[in-house]
Design a protein around this motif. Structure first.
Motif, short mmCIF file in Angstrom:
data_model
loop_
_atom_site.label_atom_id
_atom_site.label_comp_id
_atom_site.label_asym_id
_atom_site.label_seq_id
_atom_site.Cartn_x
_atom_site.Cartn_y
_atom_site.Cartn_z
N VAL A 148 -0.58 1.32 9.29
CA VAL A 148 0.36 0.95 8.30
C VAL A 148 -0.50 0.13 7.12
O VAL A 148 -0.32 0.78 5.83
CB VAL A 148 1.39 -0.16 8.64
N ASP A 149 -1.19 -0.71 7.44
CA ASP A 149 -2.03 -1.47 6.47
C ASP A 149 -3.68 -0.94 6.45
O ASP A 149 -4.25 -0.88 5.65
CB ASP A 149 -2.11 -2.90 6.88
N TYR A 150 -4.04 -0.32 7.69
CA TYR A 150 -5.33 0.09 7.86
C TYR A 150 -5.44 1.33 8.75
O TYR A 150 -4.44 1.22 9.46
CB TYR A 150 -6.24 -1.23 8.23
N ALA A 151 -6.39 2.12 8.84
CA ALA A 151 -6.78 3.27 9.76
C ALA A 151 -8.06 3.20 10.39
O ALA A 151 -8.84 2.50 9.53
CB ALA A 151 -6.42 4.48 9.11
N GLU A 152 -8.09 3.33 11.45
CA GLU A 152 -9.50 3.47 12.04
C GLU A 152 -10.13 4.85 11.74
O GLU A 152 -9.96 5.88 12.33
CB GLU A 152 -9.30 3.44 13.80
N GLU A 153 -11.06 4.47 10.70
CA GLU A 153 -11.52 5.67 10.29
C GLU A 153 -12.81 6.35 11.33
O GLU A 153 -12.74 7.51 11.54
CB GLU A 153 -12.63 5.29 9.18
N SER A 154 -13.26 5.34 11.85
CA SER A 154 -14.29 5.98 13.18
C SER A 154 -14.81 4.36 13.78
O SER A 154 -15.86 3.83 13.18
CB SER A 154 -15.46 6.52 12.64
N LEU A 155 -14.10 4.39 15.06
CA LEU A 155 -14.69 2.97 15.38
C LEU A 155 -15.98 3.12 16.10
O LEU A 155 -16.64 2.24 16.35
CB LEU A 155 -13.58 2.72 16.84
N ALA A 156 -16.41 4.30 16.40
CA ALA A 156 -17.85 4.81 17.03
C ALA A 156 -18.62 4.47 15.92
O ALA A 156 -19.90 3.90 16.04
CB ALA A 156 -17.88 6.15 17.25
N GLY A 157 -18.27 4.79 14.75
CA GLY A 157 -19.41 4.22 13.44
C GLY A 157 -19.04 2.96 12.95
O GLY A 157 -19.62 2.72 11.99
N GLY A 158 -17.91 2.25 13.57
CA GLY A 158 -17.60 0.88 12.81
C GLY A 158 -17.05 0.77 11.48
O GLY A 158 -17.27 0.24 10.87
N LEU A 159 -16.25 1.99 11.30
CA LEU A 159 -15.39 2.18 10.04
C LEU A 159 -14.00 2.01 10.09
O LEU A 159 -13.33 2.54 11.01
CB LEU A 159 -15.91 3.47 9.39
N TRP A 160 -13.52 1.61 8.99
CA TRP A 160 -11.92 1.27 8.98
C TRP A 160 -11.58 1.56 7.51
O TRP A 160 -12.33 1.23 6.55
CB TRP A 160 -11.10 0.37 9.59
N ARG A 161 -10.42 2.03 7.18
CA ARG A 161 -9.81 2.40 5.87
C ARG A 161 -8.71 1.61 5.48
O ARG A 161 -7.63 1.36 6.41
CB ARG A 161 -9.58 4.05 5.64
N LEU A 162 -8.77 0.86 4.32
CA LEU A 162 -7.74 0.23 3.86
C LEU A 162 -6.36 1.05 3.39
O LEU A 162 -6.64 1.89 2.58
CB LEU A 162 -7.85 -0.48 2.85
N LEU A 163 -5.19 0.78 3.94
CA LEU A 163 -4.08 1.52 3.66
C LEU A 163 -3.05 0.84 2.81
O LEU A 163 -2.35 1.29 1.88
CB LEU A 163 -3.15 2.07 4.90
N SER A 164 -3.22 -0.37 2.67
CA SER A 164 -2.31 -1.28 2.07
C SER A 164 -2.76 -2.72 1.88
O SER A 164 -3.44 -3.26 2.43
CB SER A 164 -0.92 -1.43 2.71
N VAL A 165 -2.60 -3.13 0.47
CA VAL A 165 -2.94 -4.42 0.14
C VAL A 165 -2.11 -5.30 0.32
O VAL A 165 -2.21 -6.66 -0.03
CB VAL A 165 -3.78 -4.38 -1.39
N GLY A 166 -0.88 -5.08 0.98
CA GLY A 166 0.35 -5.92 1.25
C GLY A 166 1.35 -5.91 0.32
O GLY A 166 1.19 -6.06 -0.98
N THR A 167 2.41 -5.73 0.90
CA THR A 167 3.82 -5.85 0.16
C THR A 167 4.77 -6.41 0.84
O THR A 167 4.83 -6.13 2.08
CB THR A 167 4.18 -4.34 -0.38
N PRO A 168 5.75 -6.94 0.05
CA PRO A 168 5.66 -7.21 -1.29
C PRO A 168 4.62 -8.19 -1.79
O PRO A 168 4.29 -8.69 -2.90
CB PRO A 168 7.02 -7.73 -1.63
N THR A 169 4.16 -9.17 -0.65
CA THR A 169 3.19 -10.14 -1.05
C THR A 169 1.89 -9.64 -0.68
O THR A 169 1.63 -9.25 0.44
CB THR A 169 3.55 -11.57 -0.09
#
Length: 254
Positions: free
Chosen positions: A135-156
């Motif tokens: 919802v807020d983040y996705a596991e881009e590659s845990l093997a590579g230690g990477l995650w992707r931001l999906l939301s900066v927070g709503t409504p706050t």
């Protein structure tokens, strides 16, 4: 031994003060080892015959160089190829590793470690809020230690920087150019594949250059191309059976 085509195991070791190798380590499969001998000369041409013929040749230096192709991508081999001092990192956990600030949706974050598990991300508000996976983040590659931001927070909006908590596996880190120029005693335990006779080659002081090319993505099998100079060894040179650079040991001919 007349016809020859060698294979064999190559070992590297630190050189002791007595000129002998310490504990040997096999470099793994090596598809090529080549030694090149050369001399630097100063020549003079006579000036009385009309043909400027060489009348004297002075040898100013004798040199030995080597090249080595390794097929194993190992801690030992990479440490030499990168002039790196390997760092062993034990498995462990991280509790509040911060991200950069000002992240926007779609940004990918690299954690300090790879092979990550149990990842939890919180923000920096007074009462930290936990980001929700997928919802807020996705596991881009845990093997590579990477995650992707999906939301900066709503409504706050979330309060950045984000804080990362996770566990990680053990790893070996090889920071380039952090070690001295690698110098090793080289031993080839060779087999003449023509007649199965054995040969042993010793090079006492192999000073390795860093690899000039490191193929990280390629369509074919990768190799490590190493080269360097065989330096003069005054300790072994004092023994006429050893020489100052290295020696080849063949089976006795009958």
């Amino acid at each position: 031994m007349k016809d020859f085509s060698f294979q064999g195991k190559i070992y590297l070791a630190q050189r002791g003060t007595d000129g002998k190798p310490l504990a040997l380590a096999w470099v793994g499969d090596a598809s090529q080892l080549q030694v090149k001998l050369s001399v630097d000369t100063d020549e003079r041409q006579e000036s009385y015959s009309g043909s400027r013929l060489t009348s004297v040749r002075l040898i100013k230096a004798r040199k030995a160089e080597f090249s080595l192709t390794l097929n194993y991508f190992s801690k030992l081999n990479l440490g030499i190829a990168l002039s790196a001092t390997p760092v062993d990192v034990t498995s462990g956990s991280v509790t509040a590793e911060p991200t950069p600030t000002g992240l926007v949706v779609g940004d990918v974050i690299a954690l300090d470690h790879k092979d990550v598990s149990a990842l939890t991300i919180t923000d920096s508000s007074a009462t930290p809020k936990t980001l929700v996976k997928d919802v807020d983040y996705a596991e881009e590659s845990l093997a590579g230690g990477l995650w992707r931001l999906l939301s900066v927070g709503t409504p706050t909006p979330y309060t950045q920087p984000f804080k990362n908590a996770y566990t990680h596996a053990a790893e070996v880190r090889l920071p380039a150019f952090t070690g001295p120029t690698p110098e090793r005693y080289l031993v080839l335990d060779g087999i003449n594949t023509v007649d199965d006779s054995r040969v042993r080659v010793r090079l006492f002081r192999c000073s390795f250059n860093p690899t000039d090319t490191l193929d990280l993505i390629t369509d074919s099998l990768g190799t490590l191309q190493l080269s360097g100079a065989v330096l003069y060894d005054s300790t072994n040179a004092a023994d006429s059976n050893m020489g100052g650079f290295g020696r080849i040991e063949l089976p006795s001919e009958t």
